[in-house]
Write an enzyme that holds these catalytic residues in place. Structure first.
Site, mmCIF file in Angstrom:
data_model
loop_
_atom_site.group_PDB
_atom_site.id
_atom_site.type_symbol
_atom_site.label_atom_id
_atom_site.label_comp_id
_atom_site.label_asym_id
_atom_site.label_seq_id
_atom_site.Cartn_x
_atom_site.Cartn_y
_atom_site.Cartn_z
ATOM 1 N N CYS A 28 31.351 46.528 38.572
ATOM 2 C CA CYS A 28 31.869 45.706 39.675
ATOM 3 C C CYS A 28 31.280 44.293 39.613
ATOM 4 O O CYS A 28 31.986 43.299 39.790
ATOM 5 C CB CYS A 28 31.522 46.318 41.024
ATOM 6 S SG CYS A 28 31.710 48.117 41.161
ATOM 7 N N HIS A 79 32.954 40.645 40.397
ATOM 8 C CA HIS A 79 32.805 40.151 41.768
ATOM 9 C C HIS A 79 31.544 39.322 42.007
ATOM 10 O O HIS A 79 31.344 38.805 43.094
ATOM 11 C CB HIS A 79 32.910 41.312 42.752
ATOM 12 C CG HIS A 79 34.303 41.900 42.774
ATOM 13 N ND1 HIS A 79 35.402 41.158 43.121
ATOM 14 C CD2 HIS A 79 34.784 43.123 42.449
ATOM 15 C CE1 HIS A 79 36.492 41.901 43.041
ATOM 16 N NE2 HIS A 79 36.144 43.099 42.616
ATOM 17 N N ARG A 87 40.947 50.907 47.416
ATOM 18 C CA ARG A 87 40.739 49.687 46.622
ATOM 19 C C ARG A 87 39.764 49.987 45.469
ATOM 20 O O ARG A 87 39.975 49.547 44.348
ATOM 21 C CB ARG A 87 40.198 48.594 47.534
ATOM 22 C CG ARG A 87 39.818 47.307 46.850
ATOM 23 C CD ARG A 87 41.029 46.467 46.493
ATOM 24 N NE ARG A 87 41.086 46.248 45.061
ATOM 25 C CZ ARG A 87 41.925 45.380 44.473
ATOM 26 N NH1 ARG A 87 42.784 44.686 45.191
ATOM 27 N NH2 ARG A 87 41.916 45.234 43.181
ATOM 28 N N CYS A 122 40.371 49.435 41.433
ATOM 29 C CA CYS A 122 39.511 48.688 40.509
ATOM 30 C C CYS A 122 38.999 49.607 39.400
ATOM 31 O O CYS A 122 38.882 49.190 38.250
ATOM 32 C CB CYS A 122 38.370 47.997 41.260
ATOM 33 S SG CYS A 122 38.890 46.476 42.117
#
Lengths: 269, 164
Positions: free
Chosen positions: A185, A189, A226, A230
């Site tokens: 992640c 992000h 979500r 991803c």
């Protein structure tokens, strides 16, 4: 403690930005508010058209869920013939600020639970009703309604005490590379914020708009849906909704956004 | 570390994962995505994975399509496709900068050059966590697809013009 954690978070974000091969925060639009804590809502990475839909109370489809949630709040269900309002009165008052603190450790079970699980606990424990299905419209109506009562309030999850081990687990998951594409992640992000992945403008990946109306699916989606998406993009095995790992991840991500104003219902592509 | 050892790394990764692939993937898939041994010399894989040159037209299709998904991260001279990503460098003219062997290594396993890279290894099955069962034990692209991409990229020698 809170101050120390906050400091560590910003140090971690800064390091991640420095470590990236390409500059972070490439280009959210110029009108994006600059905050001391460096947080940017996903709203500012959405296209102007999508933002306009979110802003307009007549075209934001998420508000339909909120409105339906207000009706369900007063609808008796289950063998005890109780509604949410029987115990929680007017949700506009009793639920203000509640959603901002989820996920949270449930004192009775010691488990970390998300808001949807909390709603279902009340149905089972207090209403003698069946739990609502994950990602079902009635459940999303209620979670959207509850989160909406915190609109404009800062995200405020607790990570100390009984939440600490869950927080640490979530942090590890956030930084773990997974899937055939071997992606963590944080690589998107934190390290590639503002860059484009095809047509997608990568945000800091916050939860302040959830549940969020997803135009690509034509439905509201919980944070876990979500996460699944991803994960699928990385060709990693998606976990089931409400999986303890997703709850831990949700706690960590919510904490990264602590202080960010809640916008539910947000609209995304 | 002897110069020979630093210069030549012999990679023979036998296909233990092939067995797993046979269990989860459909017929044919496991064979197609079998990892064949290859040799890294310096920062190149000099020899074709299939023993034959690839097809640049097919390579372009793979780059533009879902399987390669290169446009997610790279600008490429593929004007009919909208929305090229900007996570990695622009690949226009890449054939003038990198040899076919260097291109091949960057597609097969770019982590050999930069362990922290976000660029996926398209021809590797090891060192991966929680891979979706559908893809487990299979390489993301087949040896033939890698060769097709190498042929396509090697032909991108002009910065400005779409040569295909």
């Amino acid at each position: 403690m809170g101050v120390m954690r906050r400091f560590l978070r910003h140090a971690a974000m800064l390091l991640a930005a420095l470590a990236a091969a390409t500059p972070a925060f490439a280009d959210p639009p110029p009108e994006t508010p600059v905050r001391d804590d460096g947080l940017i809502s996903g709203y500012w990475f959405a296209s102007p058209e999508t933002r306009a839909i979110q802003d307009d109370e007549f075209s934001n489809p998420g508000l339909l869920y909120v409105d339906r949630g207000a009706l369900r709040w007063r609808e008796p269900d289950g063998a005890a013939e109780k509604s949410c309002a029987s115990c929680h009165d007017d949700g506009v008052e009793t639920m203000a600020g509640v959603g901002a603190t989820y996920p949270k450790v449930d004192e009775a079970s010691g488990a970390l639970i998300n808001l949807g699980e909390r709603v279902n606990m009340c149905r089972v424990r207090h209403m003698d009703a069946k739990p609502l299905e994950t990602e079902s419209e009635p459940l999303l109506d209620l979670t959207a309604y509850i989160m909406h009562q915190s609109q404009g309030m800062p995200m405020a999850v607790t990570i100390d005490g009984p939440a600490a081990p869950f927080f640490e687990h979530g942090q590890a998951l956030y930084n773990q590379r997974v899937g055939q594409m071997d992606l963590a992640c944080t690589m998107c992000h934190d390290q590639r914020v503002g860059h484009y992945l095809r047509a997608e403008h990568i945000s800091q990946g916050h939860l302040n708009g959830f549940p969020t109306y997803m135009m690509r699916w034509g439905t509201m989606a919980s944070p876990h849906r979500r996460f699944q998406f991803c994960n699928e993009q990385a060709r990693a095995e998606p976990l089931p909704i409400n999986h303890p790992d997703y709850n831990a991840l949700e706690l960590y991500i919510a904490w990264r956004g602590n202080g960010l104003e809640i916008e539910t219902p947000a609209v995304r592509r | 570390m002897t110069p020979t050892r630093s210069l030549i790394a012999l990679v023979i990764r036998w296909c233990g994962p092939l067995c797993a692939g046979l269990l989860v993937a459909g017929p044919g898939a496991a064979v197609d995505r079998e990892l064949r041994p290859y040799e890294v010399v310096g920062d190149e894989i000099p020899l074709s994975l299939t023993g034959a040159p690839g097809d640049p037209i097919r390579g372009r299709e793979i780059a533009a399509g879902r399987e390669g998904n290169c446009l997610a991260c790279h600008h490429m001279p593929i004007p009919e496709e909208q929305f090229h990503g900007d996570i990695g460098p622009d690949l226009s003219g890449i054939g003038a900068r990198l040899s076919p062997g260097a291109l091949r290594l960057r597609l097969v396993d770019p982590k050999r050059l930069n362990a922290a890279t976000i660029m996926p290894a398209f021809y590797a099955v090891e060192g991966l966590e929680r891979v979706d069962p559908y893809y487990r034990g299979r390489t993301a692209l087949s040896a033939q697809q890698i060769e097709d991409l190498v042929a396509y990229l090697a032909g991108l020698t002009d910065e400005s013009v779409d040569t295909n």
